[in-house]
Structure formats: C-alpha cells, structure tokens
Design an enzyme around this catalytic site. Structure first.
Site, mmCIF file in Angstrom:
data_model
loop_
_atom_site.group_PDB
_atom_site.id
_atom_site.type_symbol
_atom_site.label_atom_id
_atom_site.label_comp_id
_atom_site.label_asym_id
_atom_site.label_seq_id
_atom_site.Cartn_x
_atom_site.Cartn_y
_atom_site.Cartn_z
ATOM 1 N N ARG A 81 7.915 10.130 5.337
ATOM 2 C CA ARG A 81 6.859 10.173 4.319
ATOM 3 C C ARG A 81 5.852 11.284 4.608
ATOM 4 O O ARG A 81 5.487 11.534 5.757
ATOM 5 C CB ARG A 81 6.148 8.819 4.228
ATOM 6 N N SER A 104 -3.294 5.119 -8.234
ATOM 7 C CA SER A 104 -3.692 3.764 -7.822
ATOM 8 C C SER A 104 -5.209 3.626 -7.694
ATOM 9 O O SER A 104 -5.732 3.200 -6.668
ATOM 10 C CB SER A 104 -3.003 3.394 -6.493
ATOM 11 N N ASP A 113 2.276 -1.842 -6.582
ATOM 12 C CA ASP A 113 3.096 -2.654 -5.689
ATOM 13 C C ASP A 113 3.775 -3.822 -6.392
ATOM 14 O O ASP A 113 4.501 -4.595 -5.753
ATOM 15 C CB ASP A 113 2.262 -3.175 -4.518
ATOM 16 N N ARG A 173 11.344 4.678 -4.228
ATOM 17 C CA ARG A 173 11.479 3.430 -4.968
ATOM 18 C C ARG A 173 11.931 3.624 -6.408
ATOM 19 O O ARG A 173 12.124 2.641 -7.129
ATOM 20 C CB ARG A 173 10.165 2.643 -4.936
#
Length: 431
Positions: free
Chosen positions: A120, A192, A309, A340
């Site tokens: 990441r 977010s 999430d 994801r």
C-alpha cells in the site's frame, strides 16, 4: 483457515454489536498523547486496535485493561525512544503513528505483511511530513519506512486527500502538540470525509481546538496544546455490522443488533439508509436496530464515499437485487488491504455474480434467484472481502468455501461466531 459457507434461508436472534474499531484506535492514540490518565470503556478488540495498543505501549504509554475498560497513562509529546514499531497489517495504525513517531529521533516501521500492507502507498503522508522538518526513508512510498524526527515543525502544510483521509487524520493528531501554529490545506479531493469527522470528534473530546472550513479542506491548528485525560465510551461498530445487516437483508430474517446509535457520526451508518432504499425494513428502538429481511431487494445508485468500509457488504446484498446497482466514487477501495474493486469483483464472478468494474465504480447486475456458488474462492487477506463473500455464500445455491478466513480478525474477530449464533450455516476448517 477455511470458512465453508452453506446456503441459509433465514437468520434470527440478537447480537451485541462489535465496538467501533475506528473510534477505539483514535481514543487509544488520544489517550497516549495526553499527559495524564484516561479511561476507555468498551474498547474494540481486533488486530487493528490491538496493533495500536501494542505500539503505544512500545512508545511509553502505561496500560491496564479488564473486561469492561482500559486505563491508559499517556506519554504526551515525549514518547519513549524506540527503534522499531510493528503495526502488523493495520494501515490506519501505521499512518496515524507515522506522524506521532516524528516526536522520536528515529523509528522504523517494519514490513511484516509484504503481500498486503507492504503493497500500500503512503507517499502523500510522506510528502506532508517532509514539509515539517521530518526526514523519511522509504521504498517508493511503501514499507519499511524510517521516520527521522525529533524536532517536527508546524507551519503551512499541504496534503493530498486523493488516496486516503488517514493521512490528514495523522497530521491532525500531531500538529496541536507542536510549538508553532499550523495550517493544513487538503489538495485535490478528500476521500471519506465522514471518517475525518470522527477524528475531529475525538480531538474535540480530548480538548483539542481546531478551526475547520465547512468543506473540510482547510484547517487552522493552534500550537502548544495539550491532550486532556478523559473518559471515553466506544459505541457499536457500523462497518462490521454492515455485513451482518447485509446477510439478514438477503435472507428471510429477523435480527436485532444492540449498541448501534441512531445519531452515530460513523459514515457507515449510511448502510442503513442504503438497505432501506433497497427495500429492507430497518427500525431503531433507542440503541437497538432491528432488520427484517424479506428476500426481495431493489437495485439503486449509491455514492460509496459516504460509507467506504460498508461498500463491499452492500455490493454483496446488491448481487441479489432486482435490477442493476451502481456504487460510484469508490476508487479509494483500490488502496486497501487488497484492490477491493478488481480483487473482489474477480471473486464475485467465480461465485456466479454478474458484476462489472470501472476505475471508481462497481456495477452489479442483480440475480434475485441467487448465484450458483459451489467454488473455493480467495479472500485476498482482506477482512471486508471475507465478510462480504460470506453474505454471498449464504444466498448461493451451492455455498462457498472462503480461503484465509482467519483474516476476518483484523476488524471483527467474532464475526463467524456472531453470524453462526443467528443461524448461519458456516463451518470453520483449519488448513
């Protein structure tokens, strides 16, 4: 460990919702940065929150814990001088502590999960720290990362919000302790934003003053502040609960979930609104949320940036809806424990789902009669993927076998125990 998920017609019963991982990790850090003793009631236990516990203790926080609470005596702006910190596979913990580590002369964050967290990127936070008199040694923005600090400086700081809001939150925890006043400008977009609101909520509870623009893109932080020792109470966790709610939504179910606050500031509370739009009955009675699943769901279009999430769990529900659903503004899902979007869609297709991906979208063509299943699929070491694939397995015709299911413990160690208690036909098998 493998999770063998078999078709399950209904879920019934009551469970006590997991405590919020996001609030627990933030309360732990706020308590560590105070110079007195704080108490946190009902803290979450997961790989992420346990990583924060371990690391703040390494940095000098003193801690006592029982079944109800954790008592922490903080180190303030004077952490212990440690050479290494191991956050495991906890990306948020790494990013929060990269800034805190700047109060130490030299700290290396080791790379113990090269196939997950080790992949990441953290460049945006590294660039911001370098503006603050902090030298950072890294591998193209990835672990292992060495923070050479000891004398971080406030002032004008710019940070990109394109990849993750965690970079901004990290800076917001550090800057109040610096001698200089600071101004933080967020460049590009901010992902977010609701999660940033949780950070600001915790900082306010800890006595920290921050002036914030309405769009959350600019911050003024006075220097020489102190974190006040406090008593914190952790509420129930909506991100983990979203998978239980989705599982109940796609089956004939009557499930009560305790400790989910109707006025919660968690962005993933929007999962309730999404499921309502999909035709599911959900009602609150004080802090108990009741969901009645009826096997029939409607498709829709949803801005996933409001509930990052919970996106995968809701995509799993949409697999069984009538019509095509679109989850947009979700590119930041690509930079989590796995990609994801691509990785999750690949596994859904193996299970028989009809899904498409775009750079920042997941499109689901629903199959109300269920998907075929009957295959063994890869969890990609990702707790959210594991929970969402479990939802799909429950409504599949032949079930699913999920590999590496033990990684659900990253955020929700009791997930399988909880869903089994509601009647889900899931067997756990050691490899």
């Amino acid at each position: 460990m493998k999770a063998i998920v078999k078709p399950t017609r209904e879920l019934n019963g009551e469970i006590n919702s997991l405590s919020s991982k996001n609030y627990t990790t933030r309360y732990l850090l706020a308590a560590a940065l105070s110079e007195g003793t704080s108490t946190i009631y009902y803290p979450a236990h997961s790989e992420d929150s346990d990583a924060m516990r371990r690391c703040i203790q390494d940095l000098g926080a003193q801690m006592q814990e029982d079944h109800e609470k954790i008592v922490i005596t903080g180190f303030g702006k004077l952490p212990s001088q440690v050479k290494e910190l191991n956050v495991g596979n906890a990306g948020a913990v790494l990013r929060f502590l990269m800034s805190t580590a700047a109060l130490c002369p030299e700290v290396t964050f080791v790379n113990t999960y090269p196939e997950s967290l080790g992949k990441r990127p953290h460049d945006d936070l590294i660039h911001a720290l370098e503006q603050m008199n902090i030298k950072v040694e890294h591998q193209n923005g990835k672990l292992p990362i060495k923070i050479c600090g000891g004398n971080p400086k406030g002032g004008k700081i710019q940070v990109s919000g394109d990849v993750s809001s965690q970079f901004l939150s990290s800076l917001l925890f550090l800057t109040p302790l610096l001698e200089e006043d600071s101004e933080i400008e967020v460049l590009h977009d901010l992902k977010s934003k609701v999660v940033v609101g949780q950070t600001l909520d915790v900082l306010k509870q800890a006595g920290i003053q921050i002036e914030t623009s309405d769009d959350l893109m600019f911050y003024k932080i006075p220097g020489n502040q102190k974190y006040l020792p406090q008593k914190y109470v952790v509420e129930g966790d909506y991100p983990g609960s979203a998978a239980i709610l989705a599982a109940a939504a796609v089956t004939n179910s009557n499930v009560q979930m305790l400790r989910l606050m109707e006025d919660s500031k968690q962005g993933e509370k929007a999962a309730v609104d999404v499921l309502k739009q999909m035709g599911v009955s959900l009602t609150y009675n004080q802090s108990t949320l009741t969901i009645h699943g009826n096997h029939t769901l409607r498709a829709g279009e949803f801005d996933g940036d409001h509930f990052t999430d919970a996106v995968l769990a809701l995509v799993a529900a949409a697999v069984f809806a009538e019509g095509s659903s679109r989850f947009y503004n979700v590119e930041n899902l690509r930079y989590k424990e796995c990609d994801r979007i691509t990785d999750f869609c690949s596994e859904l297709k193996k299970a028989g789902a009809n899904v498409e991906e775009r750079q920042s979208e997941i499109i689901v063509h629903g199959q109300p009669n269920g998907v075929e299943g009957g295959v063994e699929i890869n969890a990609h070491y990702d707790h959210r993927v594991i929970m969402a694939l479990t939802v799909v397995g429950l409504r599949s015709k032949k079930g699913l076998i999920i590999r590496d299911a033990q990684h659900v413990a990253k955020s929700y160690p009791q997930f399988f125990e909880h869903i089994q208690s509601l009647g889900a036909k899931v067997q756990l098998q050691e490899d």
